[in-house]
Design an enzyme around this catalytic site. Structure first.
Site, mmCIF file in Angstrom:
data_model
loop_
_atom_site.group_PDB
_atom_site.id
_atom_site.type_symbol
_atom_site.label_atom_id
_atom_site.label_comp_id
_atom_site.label_asym_id
_atom_site.label_seq_id
_atom_site.Cartn_x
_atom_site.Cartn_y
_atom_site.Cartn_z
ATOM 1 C CE1 TYR A 168 3.520 11.688 -22.671
ATOM 2 C CE2 TYR A 168 1.365 11.111 -21.760
ATOM 3 C CZ TYR A 168 2.182 11.383 -22.851
ATOM 4 O OH TYR A 168 1.642 11.351 -24.131
ATOM 5 C CE LYS A 172 2.959 14.994 -24.272
ATOM 6 N NZ LYS A 172 3.385 15.624 -25.547
#
Length: 260
Positions: A168, A172
């Protein structure tokens, strides 16, 4: 009472009607919402429709509120998805361009390098954040108007190491890099356009409430705050400088923006 129309009068009426519809089409603002069926995306679609915008949804699922739905096969690879999306958009827009593209697609998956699903979750977050942002960039290069707006959804957490959610954080962070790169000169975006990434800490979504029922909701950013902020930026009100990473900080139900 008798009505008499000659051919010239009929042509005038027809031309007036066509001109009126053409002027309406020209005055209608157009936005593409990438991820317009998700929690934040659905709120954005509703908000912009309420503002009388023409709204196109790009997602693996259709949104019945949108004017046009570009349905993506999430199982296909990046090249196949990009070609499909561009082809569908060019057909739907008929030569027109859009005023804004907001990419609010995404999701969350955790895990460190020793986690059972580490590689699987890296693949998932790559598809959720990186692929969608890359395709949104390609759309902007081809179909965004001069002076238009392109936004992405990053993450405040990805400004720092994320050992408990490596995939993640990694992808990101790639969205943050993409934003800064597109905001630099010679990035390939239309002239005078602006690209910005929103970096929320925690969004107040039904799914987040389900999995974190005891959290302090007063520190979560409401979805309607985000959609209202995007409306302002799309109307060129208080729009941040291009390439900005804008952190959303919420405390006691009050949200502020901070460029980081």
């Amino acid at each position: 009472m008798r009505w008499f129309f000659n051919f010239s009068s009929l042509l005038v009426l027809l031309n007036f009607g066509m001109l009126n519809r053409s002027c309406e089409a020209m005055s209608t603002k157009r936005i593409l919402v990438y991820g317009g069926k998700g929690a934040l995306g659905s709120v954005c679609v509703d908000t912009f429709k309420a503002q009388k915008w023409w709204v196109g949804n790009i997602d693996s699922k259709a949104n019945d509120i949108a004017d046009v739905n570009i349905v993506v096969d999430s199982k296909s690879d990046l090249l196949e998805q990009e070609k499909s999306v561009i082809d569908q958009l060019q057909s739907s827009l008929g030569g027109d361009k859009v005023d804004a593209i907001i990419c609010v697609a995404g999701g969350w998956a955790g895990g460190n390098a020793s986690s059972k699903d580490f590689v699987k979750n890296c693949d998932l977050t790559y598809k959720q954040s990186a692929i969608t942002s890359v395709i949104a960039s390609s759309i902007a290069a081809k179909l965004l108007k001069t002076g238009g707006l392109l936004t992405f959804t990053g993450s405040a957490a990805a400004l720092d190491p994320t050992p408990g959610m490596i995939g993640y954080g990694m992808f990101k962070a790639s969205v943050h890099h993409l934003t800064k790169s597109l905001g630099a000169s010679n990035s390939g975006l239309p002239a005078e356009s602006t690209v910005v990434a929103l970096l929320p800490i925690t969004l107040d979504t039904p799914m987040n409430r389900k999995f974190m029922p005891t959290a302090n909701f007063a520190s979560w950013t409401p979805l309607d705050y985000v959609s209202s902020l995007l409306v302002k930026w799309c109307n060129n009100e208080s729009r941040p400088p291009t390439g900005s990473l804008v952190k959303l900080e919420t405390e006691n139900n009050q949200t502020q923006t901070k460029i980081v």
